[in-house]
Design a protein around this motif. Structure first.
Motif, PDB file in Angstrom:
ATOM      1  N   ALA A   1      14.741  -7.145 -11.797  1.00  0.00           N
ATOM      2  CA  ALA A   1      14.822  -8.372 -11.006  1.00  0.00           C
ATOM      3  C   ALA A   1      16.107  -9.141 -11.254  1.00  0.00           C
ATOM      4  CB  ALA A   1      13.613  -9.270 -11.323  1.00  0.00           C
ATOM      5  N   ASN A   2      16.783  -8.882 -12.365  1.00  0.00           N
ATOM      6  CA  ASN A   2      18.013  -9.590 -12.693  1.00  0.00           C
ATOM      7  C   ASN A   2      19.193  -8.949 -11.969  1.00  0.00           C
ATOM      8  OD1 ASN A   2      20.495 -10.273 -14.354  1.00  0.00           O
ATOM      9  ND2 ASN A   2      18.968 -11.550 -15.371  1.00  0.00           N
ATOM     10  N   ASP A   3      19.957  -9.748 -11.231  1.00  0.00           N
ATOM     11  CA  ASP A   3      21.068  -9.203 -10.450  1.00  0.00           C
ATOM     12  C   ASP A   3      22.164  -8.624 -11.334  1.00  0.00           C
ATOM     13  OD1 ASP A   3      19.805  -9.860  -8.127  1.00  0.00           O
ATOM     14  OD2 ASP A   3      20.961 -11.685  -7.747  1.00  0.00           O
TER      15      ASP A   3
ATOM     16  N   ALA B   1      16.875  -2.226  -2.741  1.00  0.00           N
ATOM     17  CA  ALA B   1      17.671  -3.453  -2.703  1.00  0.00           C
ATOM     18  C   ALA B   1      18.087  -3.833  -1.288  1.00  0.00           C
ATOM     19  CB  ALA B   1      18.928  -3.277  -3.568  1.00  0.00           C
ATOM     20  N   ALA B   2      17.519  -3.166  -0.271  1.00  0.00           N
ATOM     21  CA  ALA B   2      17.956  -3.421   1.098  1.00  0.00           C
ATOM     22  C   ALA B   2      17.691  -4.855   1.523  1.00  0.00           C
ATOM     23  CB  ALA B   2      17.269  -2.442   2.049  1.00  0.00           C
ATOM     24  N   THR B   3      16.557  -5.408   1.100  1.00  0.00           N
ATOM     25  CA  THR B   3      16.209  -6.775   1.509  1.00  0.00           C
ATOM     26  C   THR B   3      16.698  -7.824   0.517  1.00  0.00           C
ATOM     27  OG1 THR B   3      14.046  -6.516   0.433  1.00  0.00           O
ATOM     28  CG2 THR B   3      14.188  -5.987   2.778  1.00  0.00           C
ATOM     29  N   ARG B   4      16.644  -7.499  -0.786  1.00  0.00           N
ATOM     30  CA  ARG B   4      17.022  -8.484  -1.807  1.00  0.00           C
ATOM     31  C   ARG B   4      18.513  -8.457  -2.117  1.00  0.00           C
ATOM     32  NH1 ARG B   4      15.272  -7.193  -6.485  1.00  0.00           N
ATOM     33  NH2 ARG B   4      14.560  -5.089  -6.022  1.00  0.00           N
ATOM     34  N   ARG B   5      19.116  -7.283  -2.080  1.00  0.00           N
ATOM     35  CA  ARG B   5      20.524  -7.149  -2.453  1.00  0.00           C
ATOM     36  C   ARG B   5      21.222  -6.256  -1.424  1.00  0.00           C
ATOM     37  NH1 ARG B   5      17.952  -5.570  -7.662  1.00  0.00           N
ATOM     38  NH2 ARG B   5      17.761  -7.424  -8.954  1.00  0.00           N
ATOM     39  N   PRO B   6      21.506  -6.761  -0.267  1.00  0.00           N
ATOM     40  CA  PRO B   6      22.144  -5.912   0.763  1.00  0.00           C
ATOM     41  C   PRO B   6      23.517  -5.406   0.347  1.00  0.00           C
ATOM     42  CG  PRO B   6      22.111  -8.234   1.422  1.00  0.00           C
ATOM     43  CD  PRO B   6      21.240  -8.119   0.225  1.00  0.00           C
TER      44      PRO B   6
ATOM     45  N   LEU C   1      24.438  -1.405   0.794  1.00  0.00           N
ATOM     46  CA  LEU C   1      25.570  -0.866   1.549  1.00  0.00           C
ATOM     47  C   LEU C   1      26.490  -0.063   0.636  1.00  0.00           C
ATOM     48  CD1 LEU C   1      26.396  -3.954   3.803  1.00  0.00           C
ATOM     49  CD2 LEU C   1      25.202  -1.862   4.456  1.00  0.00           C
ATOM     50  N   GLY C   2      26.709  -0.555  -0.568  1.00  0.00           N
ATOM     51  CA  GLY C   2      27.546   0.183  -1.513  1.00  0.00           C
ATOM     52  C   GLY C   2      26.940   1.509  -1.913  1.00  0.00           C
ATOM     53  N   ALA C   3      25.619   1.548  -2.056  1.00  0.00           N
ATOM     54  CA  ALA C   3      24.950   2.796  -2.428  1.00  0.00           C
ATOM     55  C   ALA C   3      25.058   3.825  -1.310  1.00  0.00           C
ATOM     56  CB  ALA C   3      23.484   2.514  -2.764  1.00  0.00           C
ATOM     57  N   ILE C   4      24.893   3.384  -0.068  1.00  0.00           N
ATOM     58  CA  ILE C   4      25.005   4.317   1.063  1.00  0.00           C
ATOM     59  C   ILE C   4      26.419   4.878   1.144  1.00  0.00           C
ATOM     60  CG2 ILE C   4      24.905   4.491   3.572  1.00  0.00           C
ATOM     61  CD1 ILE C   4      22.709   2.358   3.512  1.00  0.00           C
ATOM     62  N   ASP C   5      27.417   4.020   0.955  1.00  0.00           N
ATOM     63  CA  ASP C   5      28.810   4.483   1.004  1.00  0.00           C
ATOM     64  C   ASP C   5      29.100   5.455  -0.140  1.00  0.00           C
ATOM     65  OD1 ASP C   5      31.636   4.160   2.044  1.00  0.00           O
ATOM     66  OD2 ASP C   5      31.905   3.494  -0.030  1.00  0.00           O
ATOM     67  N   THR C   6      28.609   5.157  -1.349  1.00  0.00           N
ATOM     68  CA  THR C   6      28.829   6.056  -2.487  1.00  0.00           C
ATOM     69  C   THR C   6      28.133   7.391  -2.281  1.00  0.00           C
ATOM     70  OG1 THR C   6      28.966   4.119  -3.943  1.00  0.00           O
ATOM     71  CG2 THR C   6      28.635   6.248  -4.985  1.00  0.00           C
ATOM     72  N   LEU C   7      26.922   7.340  -1.722  1.00  0.00           N
ATOM     73  CA  LEU C   7      26.182   8.576  -1.436  1.00  0.00           C
ATOM     74  C   LEU C   7      26.964   9.450  -0.464  1.00  0.00           C
ATOM     75  CD1 LEU C   7      22.371   8.731  -0.807  1.00  0.00           C
ATOM     76  CD2 LEU C   7      23.908   9.907   0.735  1.00  0.00           C
TER      77      LEU C   7
END
Length: 484
Positions: free
Chosen positions: A349-351, A425-430, A434-440
């Motif tokens: 839960a901690n950013d 993290a799509a809703t809480r940490r967009p 987005l960074g995860a999709i780009d890295t993938l």
């Protein structure tokens, strides 16, 4: 304490450290010997008048929470001569100072010192110096123990280390609560008093003997780590933050030493000694039993989930990040444990914790892909056209050479880790999503290009889908993108 007590302690330690065959025969009696050594060190702290001062020296770097400033054990040399000093038993009384406060202090100090002659005191001092050498030899001679003997020794030392930690923390925690009325900031004083009080003598000795015995074979180390792994889990998730930080920094140092040893094929020991990082981050602690399984393997049993301090979580991630940066060339099966740490951080839960976990996953994907997976060639059985969709089909026995990805399972672990950031993290940490999709995407394209540019790559139509390298690369990626 009289001279006969010192002689008894000396005789007990001499018996244990005399010869390796004697140590191998002690078995459960190691617990009595090591408890005696532990109480010997505690006696030193009591005679010095302040336990917290003596104990703080064994974990000063962990107190600061920095993994870069602690190097006291990196050489593997003991702190035994510093832990048990020559004046651990009796000290001459301080000279009486003229004046009210000084006189009362001197008289109070005088009452704590036994009334012995100068000659007797000299004999006791000589005996205590001999004990210093004996205690050091007790731990350094552990390298000569047999495989079963070192397991008994480590098991007893782990039990003593845990009892030291819990007993001292409870005692000093109670003392801090009693003194809360005299403190200006009660809660802060209680926390600092508890954090500065745990005894880490035996835990420090565990790290030292691990360095001494680093040259043992992997089978013996699997049995040793079946004991030490759960101990680090318990200490790392313990409520005493100072002890937890010390355990994590010690685990980091041991991991760096283990990674210097080349991992044997089909013997995934790296993921075992790196697994406590994930257990501590997630808050899982094992059962109280600290013993290896019957077959000598590593037995992992979990019993409870505890709330881990944010400072401890941050230390876990910093340790793992430093291991990746410093020893990526030596990591093999350890990638699974490292990516598991990043995946657990994604659910936190901690950013700041999630951000550190994402940094680890991104670093692994963009900078250390060639260390995680490598291209090779393999011979697989050819199949007929109608049976290409199944790896078990095929009536022919022709063998075809194809490109294979050694370590493809770590690529799949990376995809699962990044998918956790993208979906969870799509809703809480967009931003992380987005960074995860780009890295993938970047990792998949880079591996796909490596396969396509390999000199032995061909589009073999008579090879099943499960043996096609691009299929094994892109199918998990497409499945992860579909979930997003």
């Amino acid at each position: 304490m009289k001279r006969k007590h010192v002689e008894a302690i000396r005789a007990l330690i001499e018996v244990a450290a005399s010869r390796p065959d004697v140590g191998d025969g002690l078995a459960e009696s190691w617990l009595d010997v090591l408890q005696c050594v532990s109480q010997l060190e505690r006696l030193q702290l009591l005679t010095q008048g302040s336990e917290s001062v003596g104990r703080s020296s064994s974990g000063a770097a962990a107190d600061s929470g920095s993994i870069f400033g602690f190097s006291g054990l990196s050489s593997g040399q003991g702190s035994g001569s510093q832990s048990i000093s020559a004046r651990a038993f009796f000290r001459p009384p301080s000279s009486v100072t003229v004046g009210g406060a000084g006189s009362s202090s001197a008289r109070s100090s005088h009452t704590l010192v036994p009334n012995v002659s100068v000659a007797e005191l000299a004999k006791l001092e000589t005996n205590s110096q001999v004990l210093v050498v004996l205690v050091d030899r007790l731990f350094t001679s552990s390298v000569h123990l047999s495989g079963s003997g070192i397991v008994d020794f480590v098991g007893a030392l782990s039990r003593v280390a845990w009892s030291e930690l819990t007993a001292s923390f409870r005692e000093d925690g109670g003392n801090a609560q009693q003194k809360q009325g005299h403190a200006r900031h009660g809660s802060a004083a209680r926390g600092q008093g508890a954090m500065a009080s745990s005894r880490l003598f035996s835990l420090t000795k565990i790290v030292e003997i691990s360095y001494y015995n680093m040259g043992r074979i992997r089978v013996e180390w699997s049995q040793i780590w079946a004991i030490l792994g759960p101990l680090f889990d318990r200490v790392g998730a313990y409520s005493d933050t100072r002890a937890a930080l010390f355990a994590l920094d010690s685990l980091r140092q041991l991991s760096m030493k283990f990674l210097e040893k080349e991992e044997l094929p089909h013997f995934a020991f790296q993921k075992e000694f790196l697994r406590p990082f994930a257990d501590i981050l997630e808050g899982y602690i094992p059962e109280a039993s600290l013993s290896p399984s019957a077959d000598g393997g590593v037995q992992r049993r979990r019993s409870a989930v505890v709330i881990v301090d944010v400072l401890v979580k941050d230390m876990v991630l910093r340790c793992v990040h430093q291991i990746v940066q410093a020893a990526a060339l030596h990591i093999r099966s350890g990638w699974k444990a490292i990516l598991n740490v990043a995946q657990i951080a994604a659910r936190d839960a901690n950013d700041s914790i999630a951000e550190m976990g994402f940094l680890i996953a991104k670093t692994c994907a963009e900078q250390h892909g060639p260390q995680m997976w490598m291209l090779a060639t393999a011979r697989v059985q050819a199949v007929d056209g109608p049976q290409r969709g199944s790896s078990s089909g095929g009536g022919g026995h022709e063998m075809v050479e194809v490109v294979s990805v050694a370590g493809i399972e770590y690529f799949h672990e990376l995809i699962d880790c990044l998918n956790e950031f993208a979906v969870g993290a799509a809703t809480r940490r967009p931003r992380f999503a987005l960074g995860a999709i780009d890295t993938l995407y970047v990792a998949a394209v880079a591996l796909g290009k490596q396969v396509l540019t390999h000199p032995n790559y061909t589009m073999a139509e008579n090879v099943s889908l499960d043996d096609q390298p691009l299929y094994r690369v892109w199918m998990p990626v497409l499945r992860a993108l579909h979930e997003v």
